[in-house]
Design an enzyme around this catalytic site. Sequence first.
Site, PDB file in Angstrom:
ATOM      1  N   THR A 194       0.510  -1.412  -0.323  1.00 48.05           N
ATOM      2  CA  THR A 194      -0.018  -0.191  -0.010  1.00 48.05           C
ATOM      3  C   THR A 194       0.790   0.653   0.458  1.00 48.05           C
ATOM      4  O   THR A 194       1.759   1.612   0.213  1.00 48.05           O
ATOM      5  CB  THR A 194      -0.717   0.152   1.199  1.00 48.05           C
ATOM      6  OG1 THR A 194      -1.730   1.304   1.469  1.00 48.05           O
ATOM      7  CG2 THR A 194      -0.280  -0.229   2.295  1.00 48.05           C
ATOM      8  N   ASP A 195       0.074   2.507  -0.515  1.00 49.52           N
ATOM      9  CA  ASP A 195       0.788   3.295  -0.167  1.00 49.52           C
ATOM     10  C   ASP A 195       1.251   3.904   1.363  1.00 49.52           C
ATOM     11  O   ASP A 195       2.256   4.729   1.306  1.00 49.52           O
ATOM     12  CB  ASP A 195       0.152   5.093  -1.308  1.00 49.52           C
ATOM     13  CG  ASP A 195      -0.832   4.890  -0.419  1.00 49.52           C
ATOM     14  OD1 ASP A 195      -2.139   4.597   0.301  1.00 49.52           O
ATOM     15  OD2 ASP A 195      -1.470   5.817  -1.554  1.00 49.52           O
ATOM     16  N   GLU A 196       0.436   3.422   1.933  1.00 49.41           N
ATOM     17  CA  GLU A 196       0.454   3.633   3.455  1.00 49.41           C
ATOM     18  C   GLU A 196       1.719   3.706   4.209  1.00 49.41           C
ATOM     19  O   GLU A 196       2.052   4.164   4.950  1.00 49.41           O
ATOM     20  CB  GLU A 196      -0.540   3.962   4.027  1.00 49.41           C
ATOM     21  CG  GLU A 196      -1.562   3.926   3.812  1.00 49.41           C
ATOM     22  CD  GLU A 196      -2.811   3.942   5.160  1.00 49.41           C
ATOM     23  OE1 GLU A 196      -2.492   3.668   5.708  1.00 49.41           O
ATOM     24  OE2 GLU A 196      -4.171   4.431   4.369  1.00 49.41           O
ATOM     25  N   LYS A 245       2.401  -3.763   7.524  1.00 48.18           N
ATOM     26  CA  LYS A 245       2.546  -3.830   5.952  1.00 48.18           C
ATOM     27  C   LYS A 245       4.337  -2.774   5.691  1.00 48.18           C
ATOM     28  O   LYS A 245       4.356  -3.978   4.497  1.00 48.18           O
ATOM     29  CB  LYS A 245       1.175  -2.629   4.872  1.00 48.18           C
ATOM     30  CG  LYS A 245       0.303  -3.062   5.809  1.00 48.18           C
ATOM     31  CD  LYS A 245      -0.624  -4.927   4.529  1.00 48.18           C
ATOM     32  CE  LYS A 245      -0.180  -4.762   3.558  1.00 48.18           C
ATOM     33  NZ  LYS A 245      -0.911  -5.708   2.663  1.00 48.18           N
TER      34      LYS A 245
HETATM   35  P1  NAD Z   1     -10.355  -7.298   2.985  1.00 48.71           P
HETATM   36  O1  NAD Z   1     -10.134  -6.770   3.948  1.00 48.71           O
HETATM   37  O2  NAD Z   1     -11.207  -6.200   2.150  1.00 48.71           O
HETATM   38  O3  NAD Z   1      -9.778  -8.021   2.199  1.00 48.71           O
HETATM   39  C1  NAD Z   1      -9.133  -9.146   2.982  1.00 48.71           C
HETATM   40  C2  NAD Z   1      -9.234  -9.967   2.858  1.00 48.71           C
HETATM   41  O4  NAD Z   1      -8.269 -11.105   3.285  1.00 48.71           O
HETATM   42  C3  NAD Z   1     -10.336 -11.057   3.753  1.00 48.71           C
HETATM   43  O5  NAD Z   1     -10.551 -11.767   2.282  1.00 48.71           O
HETATM   44  C4  NAD Z   1      -9.906 -12.241   4.745  1.00 48.71           C
HETATM   45  O6  NAD Z   1     -11.205 -12.961   5.051  1.00 48.71           O
HETATM   46  C5  NAD Z   1      -8.971 -12.297   4.278  1.00 48.71           C
HETATM   47  N1  NAD Z   1      -7.841 -12.833   5.536  1.00 48.71           N
HETATM   48  C6  NAD Z   1      -7.536 -11.861   6.303  1.00 48.71           C
HETATM   49  N2  NAD Z   1      -6.212 -12.746   7.333  1.00 48.71           N
HETATM   50  C7  NAD Z   1      -6.370 -13.681   6.562  1.00 48.71           C
HETATM   51  C8  NAD Z   1      -5.232 -14.937   6.898  1.00 48.71           C
HETATM   52  N3  NAD Z   1      -4.647 -14.380   7.846  1.00 48.71           N
HETATM   53  N4  NAD Z   1      -5.389 -15.640   5.650  1.00 48.71           N
HETATM   54  C9  NAD Z   1      -6.112 -15.833   4.833  1.00 48.71           C
HETATM   55  N5  NAD Z   1      -7.048 -14.568   4.631  1.00 48.71           N
HETATM   56  C10 NAD Z   1      -7.025 -13.724   5.438  1.00 48.71           C
HETATM   57  O7  NAD Z   1      -9.086  -6.058   2.029  1.00 48.71           O
HETATM   58  P2  NAD Z   1      -8.783  -5.334   0.547  1.00 48.71           P
HETATM   59  O8  NAD Z   1      -9.283  -3.869   0.661  1.00 48.71           O
HETATM   60  O9  NAD Z   1      -9.136  -6.732  -0.319  1.00 48.71           O
HETATM   61  O10 NAD Z   1      -7.102  -5.184   0.375  1.00 48.71           O
HETATM   62  C11 NAD Z   1      -6.590  -6.366  -0.157  1.00 48.71           C
HETATM   63  C12 NAD Z   1      -4.994  -5.934   0.023  1.00 48.71           C
HETATM   64  O11 NAD Z   1      -4.328  -4.797  -0.334  1.00 48.71           O
HETATM   65  C13 NAD Z   1      -4.188  -5.957   1.432  1.00 48.71           C
HETATM   66  O12 NAD Z   1      -3.038  -6.916   1.524  1.00 48.71           O
HETATM   67  C14 NAD Z   1      -4.270  -4.104   2.076  1.00 48.71           C
HETATM   68  O13 NAD Z   1      -3.574  -3.770   2.273  1.00 48.71           O
HETATM   69  C15 NAD Z   1      -3.909  -3.649   0.063  1.00 48.71           C
HETATM   70  N6  NAD Z   1      -4.103  -2.628  -0.080  1.00 48.71           N
HETATM   71  C16 NAD Z   1      -5.878  -2.193  -0.161  1.00 48.71           C
HETATM   72  C17 NAD Z   1      -6.174  -1.073  -0.520  1.00 48.71           C
HETATM   73  C18 NAD Z   1      -7.590  -0.760  -0.541  1.00 48.71           C
HETATM   74  O14 NAD Z   1      -8.087   0.621  -0.401  1.00 48.71           O
HETATM   75  N7  NAD Z   1      -8.303  -1.382  -0.302  1.00 48.71           N
HETATM   76  C19 NAD Z   1      -5.318  -0.053  -0.994  1.00 48.71           C
HETATM   77  C20 NAD Z   1      -4.048  -0.364  -1.941  1.00 48.71           C
HETATM   78  C21 NAD Z   1      -3.673  -2.204  -0.813  1.00 48.71           C
HETATM   79  O1  DAU Z   2      -4.341   4.251   0.797  1.00 49.70           O
HETATM   80  C1  DAU Z   2      -4.078   3.040   0.417  1.00 49.70           C
HETATM   81  C2  DAU Z   2      -5.208   2.218   1.960  1.00 49.70           C
HETATM   82  O2  DAU Z   2      -6.395   3.071   1.802  1.00 49.70           O
HETATM   83  C3  DAU Z   2      -5.010   0.845   2.458  1.00 49.70           C
HETATM   84  O3  DAU Z   2      -3.606   0.589   2.203  1.00 49.70           O
HETATM   85  C4  DAU Z   2      -5.965   0.604   3.150  1.00 49.70           C
HETATM   86  O4  DAU Z   2      -6.205  -1.219   3.388  1.00 49.70           O
HETATM   87  C5  DAU Z   2      -7.153   1.536   3.232  1.00 49.70           C
HETATM   88  O5  DAU Z   2      -8.184   0.970   4.252  1.00 49.70           O
HETATM   89  C6  DAU Z   2      -7.310   2.625   3.139  1.00 49.70           C
HETATM   90  O6  DAU Z   2      -6.559   3.341   3.568  1.00 49.70           O
HETATM   91  P1  DAU Z   2      -7.726   4.854   4.482  1.00 49.70           P
HETATM   92  O7  DAU Z   2      -7.451   4.882   5.974  1.00 49.70           O
HETATM   93  O8  DAU Z   2      -6.558   5.643   3.525  1.00 49.70           O
HETATM   94  O9  DAU Z   2      -9.595   4.538   4.022  1.00 49.70           O
HETATM   95  P2  DAU Z   2     -10.705   4.955   4.768  1.00 49.70           P
HETATM   96  O10 DAU Z   2     -11.253   4.575   3.850  1.00 49.70           O
HETATM   97  O11 DAU Z   2     -10.477   4.040   6.497  1.00 49.70           O
HETATM   98  O12 DAU Z   2     -10.335   6.734   4.559  1.00 49.70           O
HETATM   99  C7  DAU Z   2     -10.571   7.086   3.887  1.00 49.70           C
HETATM  100  C8  DAU Z   2      -9.900   8.336   4.632  1.00 49.70           C
HETATM  101  O13 DAU Z   2     -12.011   9.011   5.067  1.00 49.70           O
HETATM  102  C9  DAU Z   2      -9.496   8.717   5.171  1.00 49.70           C
HETATM  103  O14 DAU Z   2      -8.589  10.421   5.220  1.00 49.70           O
HETATM  104  C10 DAU Z   2      -9.950   8.660   6.535  1.00 49.70           C
HETATM  105  C11 DAU Z   2     -11.592   9.472   6.895  1.00 49.70           C
HETATM  106  N1  DAU Z   2     -12.527   8.941   6.700  1.00 49.70           N
HETATM  107  C12 DAU Z   2     -12.760   7.346   6.696  1.00 49.70           C
HETATM  108  C13 DAU Z   2     -13.804   7.211   7.595  1.00 49.70           C
HETATM  109  C14 DAU Z   2     -13.803   5.826   7.869  1.00 49.70           C
HETATM  110  C15 DAU Z   2     -13.734   9.796   7.493  1.00 49.70           C
HETATM  111  O15 DAU Z   2     -13.168  10.651   7.487  1.00 49.70           O
HETATM  112  N2  DAU Z   2     -14.740   9.253   7.986  1.00 49.70           N
HETATM  113  C16 DAU Z   2     -15.218   8.024   8.379  1.00 49.70           C
HETATM  114  O16 DAU Z   2     -15.936   7.182   8.319  1.00 49.70           O
END
Ligand code: NAD
Ligand code: DAU
Length: 340
Positions: free
Chosen positions: A128-130, A157
């Site tokens: 992730t970019d985080e 991460k």
């Molecule tokens: P998500 O939380 O929607 O899904 C995670 C999945 O992993 C679920 O199906 C969960 O059951 C499974 N899981 C959790 N722990 C496990 C374990 N120990 N063994 C097997 N399976 C397990 O997450 P997402 O948003 O789909 O993110 C997927 C990946 O992409 C993550 O690695 C996250 O860090 C990365 N990512 C997410 C975002 C975003 O914006 N959502 C952005 C950049 C990177």
């Molecule tokens: O940047 C990539 C990441 O994006 C992934 O690695 C993470 O898995 C994913 O959860 C996401 O992280 P963020 O913390 O950026 O996403 P989130 O949707 O939780 O929040 C987005 C922005 O909105 C953040 O600045 C916090 C704000 N927020 C979030 C929630 C849930 C609010 O203001 N109110 C809320 O209720």
Amino acid sequence: MRLLVTGGCGFIGTNFVYMMLRKHPDMVIVNLDKLTYAGNRFNLLPIENEFGGTRYHFVHGDIANAELVAHIITEHKIDAVVNFAAESHVDRSIADCNPFILTNVLGTQVLLDTARRLGLPKFVHVSTDEVYGTLGPTGKFTEETPLAPNSPYSASKASADMLCRAFFETYDFPVTITRCSNNYGPFQFPEKLIPLMIMKASRGESLPVYGDGMNVRDWIYVTDHCRGVELTLLKGKPGQAYNFGGNAEKPNIEVVKTILSALGQPETLINYVKDRPGHDRRYAMDYSMAARELGFEPEYTFERGIAETLEWYKSNEAWMEQVQSGSYRTFMDKWYGERQ
Ligand code: NAD
Ligand code: DAU
């Protein structure tokens, strides 16, 4: 290609499995998922119906289980791993970071170790970019930006990224990392900003905006991220990390107002609440390396992506109810029970 996808029942994993099985007729996917609160086997029901037992296999289990991972790799003659499995929500990591360390750090280490021991020629780790921390008002993250995670989630991460780097440097293990910005689109669990706000706005509930609402995220439609992972799998250089972004920087408040306006709801529903501790101010991705080396470009504008996302959630209200209540589990247990 015979692919082990981990976390394939989560948001991005689900979209990736749909895309890869439809796009690559010769591909077999084994999906290893622990089915945490964020994992929903029901997402892939059409895939199970169409390809179950032939080109698609589901295994319920933990990536931190070395014996199980080794069994899957040998039994299914796996030749590449894509690791999506993770605890993914920042707010949950602030409340309790233990599961984040167990899955994101130890789980990744077990996958890397097992894949290396069995001589796998390809491993894509989805990061992730985080991991880069936060930006000021200008500039973008490049692959050279030092890792400086600020939340327990991003620290877990970044730790996994460091393990990937060490496996490449120490063992010459062919692991490639993807680092992407904020995804949105179908199947995202309604704890993340966009689906949470869609759900609350459509119910006329108040929308909790953290701090001053001016934190900026670089939004990417989920299928664009999935294409980035696909390109990394097919063309990525071992040992390299690639950035992916959506060219769509938006302050949170603008995203929230766009959703309210699309749903015909008043801005009086906005409720500014206490800020998230350690809240990163701004993310923006320079993905020029992925553009140059992999041919990546996001296809979706934010306007198109948010319109399709709103439409998807409108047509899938039952999905939202199911994932929130966990009731799909009872349904799925019955559905699979009847088929055993
Ligand atoms: P998500 O939380 O929607 O899904 C995670 C999945 O992993 C679920 O199906 C969960 O059951 C499974 N899981 C959790 N722990 C496990 C374990 N120990 N063994 C097997 N399976 C397990 O997450 P997402 O948003 O789909 O993110 C997927 C990946 O992409 C993550 O690695 C996250 O860090 C990365 N990512 C997410 C975002 C975003 O914006 N959502 C952005 C950049 C990177
Ligand atoms: O940047 C990539 C990441 O994006 C992934 O690695 C993470 O898995 C994913 O959860 C996401 O992280 P963020 O913390 O950026 O996403 P989130 O949707 O939780 O929040 C987005 C922005 O909105 C953040 O600045 C916090 C704000 N927020 C979030 C929630 C849930 C609010 O203001 N109110 C809320 O209720």
